[in-house]
Design an enzyme around this catalytic site. Structure first.
Site, PDB file in Angstrom:
ATOM      1  N   CYS A 143       4.322  20.440 -12.703  1.00  0.00           N
ATOM      2  CA  CYS A 143       3.410  20.227 -13.857  1.00  0.00           C
ATOM      3  C   CYS A 143       2.027  20.772 -13.552  1.00  0.00           C
ATOM      4  CB  CYS A 143       3.336  18.725 -14.186  1.00  0.00           C
ATOM      5  SG  CYS A 143       2.249  17.810 -13.065  1.00  0.00           S
ATOM      6  N   HIS A 198       0.818  -1.221   0.000  1.00  0.00           N
ATOM      7  CA  HIS A 198       0.000   0.000   0.000  1.00  0.00           C
ATOM      8  C   HIS A 198       0.845   1.262   0.000  1.00  0.00           C
ATOM      9  CE1 HIS A 198      -3.493  -2.505   1.917  1.00  0.00           C
ATOM     10  NE2 HIS A 198      -3.332  -2.743   0.639  1.00  0.00           N
TER      11      HIS A 198
HETATM   12  C1  BV8 Z   1      -8.571  -2.099  -5.219  1.00  0.00           C
HETATM   13  C2  BV8 Z   1      -3.080   3.006   2.396  1.00  0.00           C
HETATM   14  C3  BV8 Z   1      -9.696  -1.998  -7.219  1.00  0.00           C
HETATM   15  C4  BV8 Z   1      -3.730   4.339   2.546  1.00  0.00           C
HETATM   16  C5  BV8 Z   1      -4.884   1.367   2.495  1.00  0.00           C
HETATM   17  C6  BV8 Z   1     -16.392  -1.345  -1.744  1.00  0.00           C
HETATM   18  C7  BV8 Z   1     -16.122  -0.022  -2.038  1.00  0.00           C
HETATM   19  C8  BV8 Z   1     -14.856   0.416  -2.432  1.00  0.00           C
HETATM   20  C9  BV8 Z   1     -13.815  -0.495  -2.543  1.00  0.00           C
HETATM   21  C10 BV8 Z   1     -14.105  -1.812  -2.222  1.00  0.00           C
HETATM   22  C11 BV8 Z   1     -15.361  -2.243  -1.834  1.00  0.00           C
HETATM   23  N1  BV8 Z   1     -15.278  -3.569  -1.602  1.00  0.00           N
HETATM   24  C12 BV8 Z   1     -14.032  -4.007  -1.816  1.00  0.00           C
HETATM   25  C13 BV8 Z   1     -13.307  -2.952  -2.214  1.00  0.00           C
HETATM   26  C14 BV8 Z   1     -11.910  -2.986  -2.549  1.00  0.00           C
HETATM   27  C15 BV8 Z   1     -11.135  -2.259  -1.435  1.00  0.00           C
HETATM   28  C16 BV8 Z   1     -11.374  -2.956  -0.115  1.00  0.00           C
HETATM   29  O1  BV8 Z   1     -10.857  -4.012   0.118  1.00  0.00           O
HETATM   30  N2  BV8 Z   1     -12.204  -2.320   0.731  1.00  0.00           N
HETATM   31  C17 BV8 Z   1     -12.508  -2.906   2.036  1.00  0.00           C
HETATM   32  C18 BV8 Z   1     -12.677  -1.791   3.061  1.00  0.00           C
HETATM   33  C19 BV8 Z   1     -13.748  -3.758   1.895  1.00  0.00           C
HETATM   34  N3  BV8 Z   1      -9.748  -2.384  -1.812  1.00  0.00           N
HETATM   35  C20 BV8 Z   1      -9.215  -1.418  -2.547  1.00  0.00           C
HETATM   36  O2  BV8 Z   1      -9.817  -0.409  -2.874  1.00  0.00           O
HETATM   37  C21 BV8 Z   1      -7.814  -1.687  -3.008  1.00  0.00           C
HETATM   38  N4  BV8 Z   1      -7.768  -1.438  -4.421  1.00  0.00           N
HETATM   39  O3  BV8 Z   1      -9.240  -3.030  -4.896  1.00  0.00           O
HETATM   40  O4  BV8 Z   1      -8.584  -1.564  -6.440  1.00  0.00           O
HETATM   41  C22 BV8 Z   1      -9.252  -1.966  -8.580  1.00  0.00           C
HETATM   42  C23 BV8 Z   1      -9.082  -3.171  -9.239  1.00  0.00           C
HETATM   43  C24 BV8 Z   1      -8.710  -3.128 -10.544  1.00  0.00           C
HETATM   44  C25 BV8 Z   1      -8.484  -1.911 -11.169  1.00  0.00           C
HETATM   45  C26 BV8 Z   1      -8.623  -0.712 -10.478  1.00  0.00           C
HETATM   46  C27 BV8 Z   1      -8.991  -0.727  -9.157  1.00  0.00           C
HETATM   47  C28 BV8 Z   1      -6.842  -0.734  -2.343  1.00  0.00           C
HETATM   48  C29 BV8 Z   1      -6.757  -1.088  -0.887  1.00  0.00           C
HETATM   49  C30 BV8 Z   1      -5.644  -0.280  -0.239  1.00  0.00           C
HETATM   50  C31 BV8 Z   1      -6.239   0.869   0.513  1.00  0.00           C
HETATM   51  N5  BV8 Z   1      -5.166   1.560   1.244  1.00  0.00           N
HETATM   52  N6  BV8 Z   1      -3.892   2.014   3.105  1.00  0.00           N
HETATM   53  C32 BV8 Z   1      -3.677   4.808   3.966  1.00  0.00           C
HETATM   54  O5  BV8 Z   1      -3.234   4.052   4.852  1.00  0.00           O
HETATM   55  O6  BV8 Z   1      -4.060   5.956   4.162  1.00  0.00           O
HETATM   56  S1  BV8 Z   1      -5.774   0.237   3.368  1.00  0.00           S
HETATM   57  C33 BV8 Z   1      -5.509   0.340   5.036  1.00  0.00           C
HETATM   58  O7  BV8 Z   1      -6.183  -0.798   5.577  1.00  0.00           O
HETATM   59  C34 BV8 Z   1      -4.081   0.173   5.549  1.00  0.00           C
HETATM   60  O8  BV8 Z   1      -3.151  -0.139   4.537  1.00  0.00           O
HETATM   61  C35 BV8 Z   1      -4.217  -1.024   6.478  1.00  0.00           C
HETATM   62  O9  BV8 Z   1      -3.048  -1.694   6.643  1.00  0.00           O
HETATM   63  C36 BV8 Z   1      -5.196  -1.783   5.728  1.00  0.00           C
HETATM   64  C37 BV8 Z   1      -5.791  -3.000   6.293  1.00  0.00           C
HETATM   65  O10 BV8 Z   1      -6.123  -2.775   7.567  1.00  0.00           O
HETATM   66  P1  BV8 Z   1      -5.233  -3.581   8.649  1.00  0.00           P
HETATM   67  O11 BV8 Z   1      -3.789  -3.381   8.365  1.00  0.00           O
HETATM   68  O12 BV8 Z   1      -5.738  -4.968   8.729  1.00  0.00           O
HETATM   69  O13 BV8 Z   1      -5.551  -2.740   9.880  1.00  0.00           O
HETATM   70  P2  BV8 Z   1      -6.843  -2.901  10.776  1.00  0.00           P
HETATM   71  O14 BV8 Z   1      -6.881  -1.768  11.713  1.00  0.00           O
HETATM   72  O15 BV8 Z   1      -8.018  -3.194   9.912  1.00  0.00           O
HETATM   73  O16 BV8 Z   1      -6.550  -4.246  11.611  1.00  0.00           O
HETATM   74  C38 BV8 Z   1      -5.511  -4.257  12.553  1.00  0.00           C
HETATM   75  C39 BV8 Z   1      -5.641  -5.593  13.268  1.00  0.00           C
HETATM   76  O17 BV8 Z   1      -4.573  -5.658  14.193  1.00  0.00           O
HETATM   77  C40 BV8 Z   1      -6.932  -5.697  14.072  1.00  0.00           C
HETATM   78  O18 BV8 Z   1      -7.537  -6.945  13.772  1.00  0.00           O
HETATM   79  C41 BV8 Z   1      -6.474  -5.652  15.529  1.00  0.00           C
HETATM   80  O19 BV8 Z   1      -7.197  -6.546  16.347  1.00  0.00           O
HETATM   81  C42 BV8 Z   1      -5.061  -6.143  15.431  1.00  0.00           C
HETATM   82  N7  BV8 Z   1      -4.160  -5.601  16.442  1.00  0.00           N
HETATM   83  C43 BV8 Z   1      -4.238  -4.420  17.102  1.00  0.00           C
HETATM   84  N8  BV8 Z   1      -3.173  -4.322  17.942  1.00  0.00           N
HETATM   85  C44 BV8 Z   1      -2.449  -5.449  17.794  1.00  0.00           C
HETATM   86  C45 BV8 Z   1      -3.064  -6.276  16.838  1.00  0.00           C
HETATM   87  N9  BV8 Z   1      -2.581  -7.469  16.476  1.00  0.00           N
HETATM   88  C46 BV8 Z   1      -1.447  -7.883  17.070  1.00  0.00           C
HETATM   89  N10 BV8 Z   1      -0.782  -7.153  17.990  1.00  0.00           N
HETATM   90  C47 BV8 Z   1      -1.248  -5.939  18.379  1.00  0.00           C
HETATM   91  N11 BV8 Z   1      -0.572  -5.240  19.311  1.00  0.00           N
HETATM   92 ZN    ZN Z   2       3.575  16.489 -11.824  1.00  0.00          ZN
END
Ligand code: BV8
Ligand code: ZN
Length: 250
Positions: free
Chosen positions: A148, A118
């Site tokens: 640009c 990401h």
């Molecule tokens: C794509 C960078 C398509 C930016 C991030 C409906 C509408 C719109 C889109 C979609 C949809 N349905 C599906 C999609 C696709 C979408 C998606 O998956 N959406 C989800 C919400 C359903 N995906 C995308 O849009 C991706 N692109 O699909 O493109 C496409 C295809 C072809 C052609 C063109 C386009 C792009 C996804 C990337 C988005 N960018 N981040 C930013 O950070 O600002 S995502 C963001 O979420 C972060 O990267 C993060 O890492 C990621 C996932 O979350 P997690 O890392 O899992 O973090 P989270 O908080 O959720 O969980 C943490 C876990 O840790 C918890 O379970 C917790 O219990 C645990 N924890 C806490 N403390 C601890 C621990 N575990 C261990 N030890 C601890 N101490």
């Molecule tokens: Zn530029």
């Protein structure tokens, strides 16, 4: 935590190990997760900030959110879990680390080959011509422009944007050849990264989840351990190293 002898032996013997990390592995370094109670998204939906639509609709707001997050990340340091993975990379014959995190902590912990699915918040690029822009614009509170004329944006992947092709391809290839696959600190919600542990499972890897709480994939993996990665991972790794030593002396 009681780790199974199965897992310890498999990890000690594994020729090929692949790992997916999420925000949870950086939580103990002080980086807020996305979906936890103190999560960044708690009163906002991801699409409202981390998407091209949001940026084009209100570039200053999105830019300020990233500046706020960069400020949060200025004083963070890797934790024990990051260091374990850096050590594993040096010891396991075929080791692949894929991360959803944009905080750069794996690199700072010494991991040499990190697949940043990401992107990385410390880098900026032009939204129009795509040029990488080294300048950190630390003082800039409002969205800035490239020569640009395009807007400068963080070099991260927004919702609705495709992931970088090579890191994604290499992550799936690693999942398909892994003996053991570790999913660490991710809620396994965001696609396509969240499919990696399941891809590994489909290719007969032994898949283990280390996360604070159950996730979307918990029922599909071989083993799951609930607790903080910063203590679970070093504990597991110590047992694996001891097993590896034993193996060497037999
Ligand atoms: C794509 C960078 C398509 C930016 C991030 C409906 C509408 C719109 C889109 C979609 C949809 N349905 C599906 C999609 C696709 C979408 C998606 O998956 N959406 C989800 C919400 C359903 N995906 C995308 O849009 C991706 N692109 O699909 O493109 C496409 C295809 C072809 C052609 C063109 C386009 C792009 C996804 C990337 C988005 N960018 N981040 C930013 O950070 O600002 S995502 C963001 O979420 C972060 O990267 C993060 O890492 C990621 C996932 O979350 P997690 O890392 O899992 O973090 P989270 O908080 O959720 O969980 C943490 C876990 O840790 C918890 O379970 C917790 O219990 C645990 N924890 C806490 N403390 C601890 C621990 N575990 C261990 N030890 C601890 N101490
Ligand atoms: Zn530029």
């Amino acid at each position: 935590m009681q780790f199974s002898s199965e897992l310890i032996e498999r990890l000690a013997k594994a020729k090929s190990v692949a790992v997916l990390t999420g925000a949870g592995i950086s939580a103990e370094s002080g980086v807020p997760t996305f979906r936890g109670e103190d999560g960044l998204w708690k009163n906002l939906k991801p699409e409202e900030l981390a998407s091209m639509d949001a940026f084009l609709k209100n570039p200053d707001l999105v830019w300020q959110w990233y500046q706020f997050r960069r400020d949060l990340m200025r004083d963070i340091t890797p934790n024990a879990a990051h260091y374990v993975l850096a050590d594993m990379e040096a010891k396991v014959e075929d080791f692949t680390l894929s991360t959803q995190n944009i905080d750069g902590l794996h690199i700072r912990a010494g991991s040499q080959h990190v697949l940043e699915l990401h992107g990385n918040i410390s880098r900026n690029r032009c939204n129009s011509c795509g040029k990488l822009i080294e300048h950190s614009f630390e003082e800039e509170k409002k969205a800035v422009h490239c020569e640009c004329g395009g807007f400068v944006r963080p070099d991260v992947v927004w919702f609705g944007e495709t992931l970088p092709a090579k890191p994604l391809y290499d992550s799936f290839a690693a999942a398909e050849r892994a003996d053991v696959y570790l999913s660490i600190g991710t809620s396994a919600v965001v696609q396509p990264a969240a499919s990696l542990p399941l891809e590994a499972k489909n290719y007969n890897a032994y898949v283990v989840e280390i996360n604070l709480e159950p996730t979307e994939i918990s029922s599909l993996v071989d083993e799951q351990y609930h607790g903080p990665a910063g203590s679970l991972l070093p504990e597991l790794y110590k047992l694996v190293e001891e097993e590896r030593e034993l193996g060497k002396n037999h």
